[in-house]
Design an enzyme around this catalytic site. Structure first.
Site, short mmCIF file in Angstrom:
data_model
loop_
_atom_site.label_atom_id
_atom_site.label_comp_id
_atom_site.label_asym_id
_atom_site.label_seq_id
_atom_site.Cartn_x
_atom_site.Cartn_y
_atom_site.Cartn_z
CB SER A 55 -26.68 20.79 25.62
OG SER A 55 -26.63 19.40 25.57
N GLY A 92 -22.23 20.13 25.97
CA GLY A 92 -21.14 19.14 25.88
C GLY A 92 -20.28 18.84 27.06
CG ASN A 120 -23.15 15.16 26.83
OD1 ASN A 120 -23.73 15.22 25.96
ND2 ASN A 120 -22.90 16.51 27.20
CG ASP A 203 -30.67 17.22 18.53
OD1 ASP A 203 -31.84 17.07 18.85
OD2 ASP A 203 -29.99 18.22 19.24
CG HIS A 206 -30.34 18.97 22.61
ND1 HIS A 206 -29.43 18.46 21.55
CD2 HIS A 206 -29.77 19.15 23.74
CE1 HIS A 206 -28.39 18.31 22.07
NE2 HIS A 206 -28.24 18.80 23.43
#
Length: 230
Positions: A55, A92, A120, A203, A206
């Site tokens: 992402s 993801g 991730n 978040d 990002h």
């Protein structure tokens, strides 16, 4: 008889003009086809930089034009580089899923391959050796499929949630792999962005559009040197 001769003359004149028009039309069509072919050749002759990541590469939460691959494309265009950027980021994505997707992505010719995966894995606490092996397998696949491709590995760091030992060893995966495989390394993709609320979305992971401008500079610092060696 005179009428017949007059008719023949008129017919001859008509045929001359008709042939001229057809020749001119054919010439115009040929020119148009040549122009289109030239355009297609110019496009096909562009070198390709492929950003393969998660992402962070895809630009989650923003317009694609605000993500760093698009900003790199803008930089390339402004400086007159003949490169086309392909954003192959998938939100993801882990190193395992990236390993499964890599062959499909390499269906096209790639001149520079920027590998941005691992974040991730770290956030999920995936075993470090698994992450290291998957990244190595991706690098091996790129080299096997496109031996001439120059590879750039984007370094990543994670918060200390998983403990100091895990965090430290995770960070070391990237410079270790870069040295082992003799590939270029972006020391830390999110340098000067990670942890800054003003440069990250809600978040906290990002980057914002402003944050991506800094990420672009982090990428360009290494990518520019690779372009000069091409």
């Amino acid at each position: 008889m005179r009428n017949l001769m007059r008719y023949c003359m008129i017919l001859s004149i008509f045929m001359i003009f008709s042939c001229g028009e057809n020749a001119e039309k054919k010439s115009e069509e040929t020119t148009a086809e040549e122009t289109e072919t030239k355009k297609e050749t110019e496009v096909s002759e562009k070198n390709v930089i492929l950003f393969f990541g998660n992402s962070l590469t895809a630009g989650m939460g923003l317009e694609p034009s605000e993500a760093f691959p698009a900003l790199v494309q803008n930089r390339l265009d402004s400086l007159g580089y003949n490169y086309e950027v392909v954003n192959a980021g998938l939100s993801g994505e882990t190193t395992a899923s990236g390993k499964n997707r890599i062959n499909w992505v390499l269906d096209q010719d790639v001149d520079i391959f920027v590998l941005e995966l691992g974040a991730n894995d770290g956030l999920r606490g995936i075993p470090l050796e698994e992450t290291r092996k998957n990244l190595q397998d991706i690098i091996d696949t790129v080299k096997e499929e496109n031996p001439g491709t120059r590879i750039v590995l984007a370094g990543m760091q994670i918060p200390p949630n998983m403990g100091e030992k895990y965090t430290s060893e995770f960070r070391n995966i990237f410079p270790d792999l870069a040295e082992k495989n003799d590939v270029e390394l972006i020391p830390f993709l999110l340098e000067d962005v990670a942890g800054d609320p003003e440069l990250n979305q809600q978040d906290g992971i990002h980057p914002t559009a402003e944050g991506y401008k800094i990420v672009t500079e982090n990428v360009w610092d290494v990518l520019e040197g690779v372009l000069e060696k091409e």
